[in-house]
Design a protein around this motif. Sequence first.
Motif, short mmCIF file in Angstrom:
data_model
loop_
_atom_site.label_atom_id
_atom_site.label_comp_id
_atom_site.label_asym_id
_atom_site.label_seq_id
_atom_site.Cartn_x
_atom_site.Cartn_y
_atom_site.Cartn_z
N VAL A 23 92.58 23.46 4.52
CA VAL A 23 92.91 23.01 5.87
C VAL A 23 92.94 24.19 6.84
N GLU A 24 93.58 25.28 6.44
CA GLU A 24 93.67 26.45 7.31
C GLU A 24 92.29 27.05 7.60
N ALA A 25 91.42 27.03 6.60
CA ALA A 25 90.12 27.68 6.74
C ALA A 25 89.19 26.96 7.71
N VAL A 26 89.40 25.65 7.88
CA VAL A 26 88.52 24.88 8.77
C VAL A 26 88.46 25.52 10.16
N TYR A 27 89.61 25.95 10.66
CA TYR A 27 89.68 26.48 12.02
C TYR A 27 88.99 27.83 12.15
N THR A 28 88.86 28.55 11.04
CA THR A 28 88.17 29.84 11.06
C THR A 28 86.67 29.66 10.89
N VAL A 29 86.29 28.86 9.90
CA VAL A 29 84.87 28.69 9.58
C VAL A 29 84.09 28.09 10.74
N PHE A 30 84.70 27.14 11.45
CA PHE A 30 83.99 26.44 12.52
C PHE A 30 84.55 26.80 13.90
N GLY A 32 83.43 28.60 16.23
CA GLY A 32 82.46 28.61 17.32
C GLY A 32 81.90 27.26 17.67
N ASP A 33 82.34 26.23 16.97
CA ASP A 33 81.81 24.87 17.19
C ASP A 33 82.98 23.90 17.21
N PRO A 34 83.66 23.76 18.35
CA PRO A 34 84.88 22.94 18.42
C PRO A 34 84.70 21.49 17.97
N GLU A 35 83.56 20.87 18.33
CA GLU A 35 83.36 19.47 17.95
C GLU A 35 83.23 19.32 16.45
N THR A 36 82.42 20.19 15.83
CA THR A 36 82.28 20.14 14.37
C THR A 36 83.60 20.46 13.70
N ARG A 37 84.31 21.44 14.26
CA ARG A 37 85.61 21.83 13.69
C ARG A 37 86.57 20.64 13.68
N ARG A 38 86.60 19.90 14.80
CA ARG A 38 87.50 18.75 14.87
C ARG A 38 87.11 17.68 13.86
N ASN A 39 85.81 17.39 13.75
CA ASN A 39 85.36 16.37 12.81
C ASN A 39 85.64 16.76 11.36
N VAL A 40 85.37 18.03 11.02
CA VAL A 40 85.61 18.47 9.65
C VAL A 40 87.11 18.51 9.36
N ALA A 41 87.90 18.99 10.32
CA ALA A 41 89.34 19.04 10.12
C ALA A 41 89.91 17.64 9.94
N PHE A 42 89.44 16.69 10.75
CA PHE A 42 89.88 15.30 10.62
C PHE A 42 89.52 14.78 9.23
N SER A 43 88.27 15.03 8.82
CA SER A 43 87.80 14.52 7.53
C SER A 43 88.58 15.12 6.38
N VAL A 44 88.83 16.43 6.43
CA VAL A 44 89.57 17.09 5.36
C VAL A 44 90.98 16.53 5.28
N ALA A 45 91.63 16.36 6.44
CA ALA A 45 92.99 15.84 6.44
C ALA A 45 93.05 14.41 5.91
N VAL A 46 92.07 13.58 6.28
CA VAL A 46 92.06 12.20 5.82
C VAL A 46 91.73 12.13 4.33
N ILE A 47 90.86 13.02 3.86
CA ILE A 47 90.60 13.08 2.42
C ILE A 47 91.91 13.36 1.67
N ALA A 48 92.70 14.30 2.19
CA ALA A 48 93.98 14.63 1.56
C ALA A 48 94.92 13.44 1.55
N LEU A 49 95.07 12.77 2.70
CA LEU A 49 95.96 11.61 2.77
C LEU A 49 95.48 10.48 1.87
N SER A 50 94.17 10.25 1.84
CA SER A 50 93.62 9.18 1.01
C SER A 50 93.88 9.44 -0.46
N ALA A 51 93.65 10.67 -0.89
CA ALA A 51 93.87 11.04 -2.29
C ALA A 51 95.34 10.94 -2.66
N LYS A 52 96.20 11.42 -1.79
CA LYS A 52 97.63 11.39 -2.07
C LYS A 52 98.17 9.97 -1.98
N MET A 53 97.57 9.14 -1.14
CA MET A 53 97.92 7.73 -1.07
C MET A 53 97.64 7.05 -2.40
#
Length: 236
Positions: A23-30, A32-53
Amino acid sequence: MSLFSRLFDFIGETASTAFSGVVEAVYTVFAGDPETRRNVAFSVAVIALSAKMAKADGIVAPEEVRAFQDIFTIPEAEAQNVARLYNLAKQDVAGYDVYAQRVAGMCGSGHANCAMLEDVLDGLFHIAKADGVIHEKELDFIAHVAEIFRIDETHFARILARHVHPDGIDPYAVLGLAPATPFDEVKKRYRELASESHPDRLRARGVPEEFLRLANDRMAALNEAYSVIEKARVAA
């Protein structure tokens, strides 16, 4: 190189032991690309919630994994890395509130009852009921996530009514109305909710394409509720 491959290359072996590093790395890796960063961060967070659910009742059933795949269509190039994220996150339910807070922070409005966060809750319900029953621990999990999302009790009751109805659907609860509501108001409320649930509206508020399947499920529940009320009013 795929998005998640870039992410794992940056994180290295630490991703095998600490999901928080992902989760922390998303903001560093992307950065330079705010839109991609937001989409990937959203996806990573939802993957985590879905798995933990899926793990909340102590067992990750095959049906729950398939339900996750239903709402998160994974490009072939990303499949292996997404599976790594999902498997890492599902190890236990510890820390799910952290990811819920991160998802909540991605809501552009900053207000209670954010429509995008309601979309996420629909996804969690979709997974929870995939094995035929929503367990008490799963419901507690979703209710706590809803609190973190600042979904108020009245609004959550309407979401709950779309997914949990052991004695048959309560059409008025689905629409968030009292049974004595005049039909003109019922029709108006139905049209408002249907408009909010249209796939184009979901896209406009930033929901990734993978989650647009949820719009169809929500519309089906709204259509059924309205149809039941309309038939009852005509018969009366």
